[in-house]
Design a protein around this motif. Structure first.
Motif, PDB file in Angstrom:
ATOM      1  N   GLY A  35       0.807  -1.222   0.000  1.00  0.00           N
ATOM      2  CA  GLY A  35       0.000   0.000   0.000  1.00  0.00           C
ATOM      3  C   GLY A  35       0.831   1.258   0.000  1.00  0.00           C
ATOM      4  O   GLY A  35       0.292   2.363  -0.071  1.00  0.00           O
ATOM      5  N   GLY A  36       2.154   1.118   0.042  1.00  0.00           N
ATOM      6  CA  GLY A  36       3.035   2.272   0.066  1.00  0.00           C
ATOM      7  C   GLY A  36       3.417   2.738  -1.321  1.00  0.00           C
ATOM      8  O   GLY A  36       3.467   1.952  -2.269  1.00  0.00           O
ATOM      9  N   THR A  37       3.665   4.036  -1.429  1.00  0.00           N
ATOM     10  CA  THR A  37       4.153   4.629  -2.672  1.00  0.00           C
ATOM     11  C   THR A  37       5.408   5.425  -2.360  1.00  0.00           C
ATOM     12  O   THR A  37       5.587   5.910  -1.247  1.00  0.00           O
ATOM     13  CB  THR A  37       3.109   5.574  -3.306  1.00  0.00           C
ATOM     14  N   ARG A  38       6.257   5.556  -3.349  1.00  0.00           N
ATOM     15  CA  ARG A  38       7.485   6.327  -3.155  1.00  0.00           C
ATOM     16  C   ARG A  38       7.920   6.923  -4.480  1.00  0.00           C
ATOM     17  O   ARG A  38       7.913   6.245  -5.502  1.00  0.00           O
ATOM     18  CB  ARG A  38       8.588   5.400  -2.642  1.00  0.00           C
ATOM     19  N   ARG A  39       8.296   8.175  -4.443  1.00  0.00           N
ATOM     20  CA  ARG A  39       8.885   8.843  -5.609  1.00  0.00           C
ATOM     21  C   ARG A  39      10.389   8.601  -5.537  1.00  0.00           C
ATOM     22  O   ARG A  39      11.018   8.848  -4.499  1.00  0.00           O
ATOM     23  CB  ARG A  39       8.577  10.332  -5.566  1.00  0.00           C
ATOM     24  N   VAL A  40      10.971   8.132  -6.631  1.00  0.00           N
ATOM     25  CA  VAL A  40      12.397   7.863  -6.695  1.00  0.00           C
ATOM     26  C   VAL A  40      12.941   8.513  -7.963  1.00  0.00           C
ATOM     27  O   VAL A  40      12.381   8.326  -9.048  1.00  0.00           O
ATOM     28  CB  VAL A  40      12.680   6.341  -6.724  1.00  0.00           C
ATOM     29  N   ALA A  41      14.006   9.281  -7.828  1.00  0.00           N
ATOM     30  CA  ALA A  41      14.646   9.914  -8.983  1.00  0.00           C
ATOM     31  C   ALA A  41      15.833   9.073  -9.432  1.00  0.00           C
ATOM     32  O   ALA A  41      16.651   8.648  -8.620  1.00  0.00           O
ATOM     33  CB  ALA A  41      15.103  11.323  -8.629  1.00  0.00           C
ATOM     34  N   ILE A  72       2.027  12.306  -4.972  1.00  0.00           N
ATOM     35  CA  ILE A  72       1.310  13.052  -3.943  1.00  0.00           C
ATOM     36  C   ILE A  72      -0.196  12.796  -4.023  1.00  0.00           C
ATOM     37  O   ILE A  72      -0.974  13.413  -3.306  1.00  0.00           O
ATOM     38  CB  ILE A  72       1.622  14.560  -3.985  1.00  0.00           C
ATOM     39  N   GLY A  73      -0.589  11.864  -4.897  1.00  0.00           N
ATOM     40  CA  GLY A  73      -1.992  11.473  -4.998  1.00  0.00           C
ATOM     41  C   GLY A  73      -2.324  10.390  -3.987  1.00  0.00           C
ATOM     42  O   GLY A  73      -1.449   9.870  -3.295  1.00  0.00           O
ATOM     43  N   GLN A  74      -3.594  10.037  -3.906  1.00  0.00           N
ATOM     44  CA  GLN A  74      -4.070   9.019  -2.968  1.00  0.00           C
ATOM     45  C   GLN A  74      -4.166   7.669  -3.669  1.00  0.00           C
ATOM     46  O   GLN A  74      -4.695   7.584  -4.775  1.00  0.00           O
ATOM     47  CB  GLN A  74      -5.445   9.398  -2.431  1.00  0.00           C
ATOM     48  N   LEU A  75      -3.688   6.628  -3.005  1.00  0.00           N
ATOM     49  CA  LEU A  75      -3.775   5.263  -3.514  1.00  0.00           C
ATOM     50  C   LEU A  75      -4.948   4.563  -2.845  1.00  0.00           C
ATOM     51  O   LEU A  75      -5.083   4.603  -1.619  1.00  0.00           O
ATOM     52  CB  LEU A  75      -2.475   4.501  -3.232  1.00  0.00           C
ATOM     53  N   ASP A  76      -5.800   3.933  -3.635  1.00  0.00           N
ATOM     54  CA  ASP A  76      -6.938   3.165  -3.136  1.00  0.00           C
ATOM     55  C   ASP A  76      -6.935   1.836  -3.869  1.00  0.00           C
ATOM     56  O   ASP A  76      -7.401   1.749  -5.008  1.00  0.00           O
ATOM     57  CB  ASP A  76      -8.241   3.932  -3.383  1.00  0.00           C
ATOM     58  N   GLY A  77      -6.383   0.800  -3.234  1.00  0.00           N
ATOM     59  CA  GLY A  77      -6.228  -0.490  -3.908  1.00  0.00           C
ATOM     60  C   GLY A  77      -5.211  -0.348  -5.018  1.00  0.00           C
ATOM     61  O   GLY A  77      -4.074   0.024  -4.791  1.00  0.00           O
ATOM     62  N   CYS A  78      -5.644  -0.615  -6.260  1.00  0.00           N
ATOM     63  CA  CYS A  78      -4.773  -0.463  -7.433  1.00  0.00           C
ATOM     64  C   CYS A  78      -4.910   0.906  -8.078  1.00  0.00           C
ATOM     65  O   CYS A  78      -4.213   1.210  -9.038  1.00  0.00           O
ATOM     66  CB  CYS A  78      -5.132  -1.514  -8.485  1.00  0.00           C
ATOM     67  N   GLY A  87      -8.510  12.924 -12.034  1.00  0.00           N
ATOM     68  CA  GLY A  87      -8.405  11.661 -12.760  1.00  0.00           C
ATOM     69  C   GLY A  87      -7.960  10.570 -11.806  1.00  0.00           C
ATOM     70  O   GLY A  87      -7.274  10.822 -10.808  1.00  0.00           O
ATOM     71  N   ARG A  88      -8.387   9.353 -12.094  1.00  0.00           N
ATOM     72  CA  ARG A  88      -7.992   8.185 -11.300  1.00  0.00           C
ATOM     73  C   ARG A  88      -7.507   7.128 -12.276  1.00  0.00           C
ATOM     74  O   ARG A  88      -8.152   6.878 -13.299  1.00  0.00           O
ATOM     75  CB  ARG A  88      -9.166   7.695 -10.466  1.00  0.00           C
TER      76      ARG A  88
END
Length: 161
Positions: A35-41, A72-78, A87-88
């Motif tokens: 459920g985690g997200t990460r921005r990686v450069a 920076i958006g919200q994750l809901d499942g996939c 937009g989603r």
């Protein structure tokens, strides 16, 4: 720790040249719970790394509509929501789950009209170059970077520019 595996995306949605590209280290898998997200450069490329229950996925950290950062958006499942035009986008299929409010063209080139969220008055779309640009803006499908988990590190095949 959850079972770590790459997400099995459709081969047609791979970033061009990624299959032959070298693996690049992105993040320690322990830093990315389900459920985690990460921005990686990686050099000048901003990537979104997401740990879905179905596996780890890596895409560009930009909305397939107008390039806002999805990290920076919200994750809901996939499904991840864009913070800019509501937009989603479905990370499991690569397709839009809800087209942005601005209207335009869907991934197959079909037009869709602007929409107004519930409870709001429709905004007038004054004719001109901005209205024409919105009408011709195509929402794209995600393009995926192939992922490997090596010694607990999330890696992706990233074509060299």
């Amino acid at each position: 720790m959850a079972d770590l595996r790459p997400f099995p995306f459709r081969a047609a949605l791979a970033v061009r040249g990624a299959a032959e590209a070298p693996l690049r280290a992105l993040i320690d898998a322990a830093e990315l719970p389900v459920g985690g997200t990460r921005r990686v450069a990686v050099e000048d490329l901003d990537l979104l790394v997401v740990h879905l229950p179905e596996g780890i996925v890596v895409v560009d950290d930009r909305c397939p509509h107008m390039a806002a950062p999805l990290s920076i958006g919200q994750l809901d499942g996939c499904v991840i929501a864009c913070p800019l035009h509501e937009g989603r986008f479905d990370l499991c299929s690569g397709d839009p789950a809800q087209l942005p409010t601005t209207g335009g063209l869907d991934p197959d080139g079909r037009p869709f009209p602007p929409w107004t969220p519930s409870g709001r008055e429709p905004k007038p779309d004054v004719p001109g170059s901005k209205a024409e640009a919105r009408r011709l803006t195509r929402v794209r499908r995600f393009r995926y970077y192939p992922v490997a988990i090596v010694d607990g590190i999330v890696m992706a095949r990233i074509p060299v520019a």
